[in-house]
Design a protein around this motif. Structure first.
Motif, PDB file in Angstrom:
ATOM      1  N   ALA A  55       4.265   5.873   2.197  1.00  0.00           N
ATOM      2  CA  ALA A  55       4.011   5.102   0.974  1.00  0.00           C
ATOM      3  C   ALA A  55       4.371   5.902  -0.267  1.00  0.00           C
ATOM      4  O   ALA A  55       4.846   5.352  -1.267  1.00  0.00           O
ATOM      5  N   TRP A 272       1.668   3.208  -6.071  1.00  0.00           N
ATOM      6  CA  TRP A 272       2.578   2.512  -5.174  1.00  0.00           C
ATOM      7  C   TRP A 272       1.807   1.394  -4.475  1.00  0.00           C
ATOM      8  O   TRP A 272       0.619   1.237  -4.689  1.00  0.00           O
ATOM      9  N   ASN A 273       2.478   0.644  -3.650  1.00  0.00           N
ATOM     10  CA  ASN A 273       1.850  -0.476  -2.958  1.00  0.00           C
ATOM     11  C   ASN A 273       0.773   0.037  -2.002  1.00  0.00           C
ATOM     12  O   ASN A 273       1.060   0.846  -1.113  1.00  0.00           O
ATOM     13  N   THR A 274      -0.453  -0.429  -2.176  1.00  0.00           N
ATOM     14  CA  THR A 274      -1.568   0.068  -1.365  1.00  0.00           C
ATOM     15  C   THR A 274      -2.155  -1.023  -0.461  1.00  0.00           C
ATOM     16  O   THR A 274      -3.274  -0.877   0.033  1.00  0.00           O
ATOM     17  N   GLU A 275      -1.404  -2.100  -0.227  1.00  0.00           N
ATOM     18  CA  GLU A 275      -1.933  -3.195   0.581  1.00  0.00           C
ATOM     19  C   GLU A 275      -2.350  -2.732   1.970  1.00  0.00           C
ATOM     20  O   GLU A 275      -3.362  -3.202   2.509  1.00  0.00           O
ATOM     21  N   TYR A 276      -1.588  -1.844   2.568  1.00  0.00           N
ATOM     22  CA  TYR A 276      -1.915  -1.328   3.906  1.00  0.00           C
ATOM     23  C   TYR A 276      -3.313  -0.717   3.922  1.00  0.00           C
ATOM     24  O   TYR A 276      -4.128  -0.987   4.808  1.00  0.00           O
TER      25      TYR A 276
END
Length: 289
Positions: A55, A272-276
């Motif tokens: 990530a 950054w994208n933290t959806e996980y």
């Protein structure tokens, strides 16, 4: 980034080759180590490490040996937790515990072997990297798993068994026995990706609160869970300092949700994208095993 199932599959197919890469291991010892290492499970910790590294723009290939080393440390801790001198459990992940299959002495050696193999694997990988990131990641692993980390929490968990629960002591046990090995993958993955210290700290806070929520849910499942779904016996924490013993079922559920909220808040420090990572927090609150 990959999906959770893709990370889990990668870890599952990499653990044995990474272990065997260290050289010739006596057959019976290798069999005992692989019995527990290949027993399945969520692979939460190594998946977090790989996801954190990727990530942040780091290399999953570079991080993979460190992720496998972390899972080896986690597996060693489970083998030793199950021993007669600790929790004296008969089942782990739906199978007889290591010492029930291989005997207590060989189970101790299997745990010792996995711990040492983990450090050897991480250090070998660090040497090949040619900079300080691998060494710093290895130090993070050793510290969080060690005498001021996981083992410190296990020590109080063992020595205070049967005592009246106190919030500061239960918090200490949970922070170290469980949360340390969820802070470690975030810190290791972000360090391997050469992140700024503030980002590593945000990842560490996420791991801390995820770990505290995770252990409270474990305490709840020991009372309310289905042994068939969990793959282990329930009702094993009757004499231990747990959050349920301290706060009751409803209080424990509320505190698990509070720590989940703090874990999600910590993710705001990662650009950054933290959806996980958000989904892992949500899944923890509703898991049944």
């Amino acid at each position: 980034m990959r999906t959770e199932s893709e990370y889990r599959e990668l870890i599952n197919r990499s653990l044995e080759p990474q272990l065997r890469s260290l050289g010739s291991i006596p057959d019976r010892l290798l069999e005992a180590m692989l019995y527990s290492l290949n027993a399945g499970g969520k692979r939460l910790r190594p998946c977090l490490l790989l996801a954190a590294c990727e990530a942040a723009g780091g290399s999953g290939d570079l991080a993979l040996p460190f992720a496998c080393a972390l899972e080896m440390v986690h597996t060693y801790s489970l083998i030793h937790d199950d021993l007669p001198g600790m929790d004296n459990d008969d089942l782990r992940r739906g199978k007889p515990t290591n010492h029930r299959v291989f005997g207590e002495g060989m189970a101790i050696l299997a745990g010792d072997g996995l711990l040492n193999a983990a450090m050897e694997l991480a250090l070998r990988s660090s040497v090949r990297m040619g900079d300080s990131r691998g060494l710093r990641a290895t130090e993070i692993l050793a510290r969080h798993a060690g005498v001021t980390g996981m083992i410190a929490g296990q020590t109080l968990d063992l020595t205070l068994e049967g005592s009246e629960p106190e919030e500061n002591k239960v918090s200490y046990i949970h922070a170290h026995k469980t949360a340390d090995l969820l802070q470690a993958p975030m810190e290791m993955g972000l360090t391997l990706a050469a992140c700024e210290p503030a980002q590593v700290e945000a990842g560490s806070r996420y791991g801390l609160h995820l770990g505290l929520a995770f252990q409270i849910v474990d305490d709840l499942l020991d009372v309310t869970g289905d042994p068939t779904l969990m793959g282990k016996n329930t009702g094993m924490d009757g004499n231990k300092m747990t959050w349920v013993a301290l706060k009751g079922l409803e209080g424990a559920r509320k505190d698990a949700e509070a720590h989940a909220g703090l874990a999600l808040a910590a993710l705001q420090g990662l650009p950054w994208n933290t959806e996980y990572f958000e989904e892992i927090v949500r899944e923890n609150l509703t898991r049944n095993s």
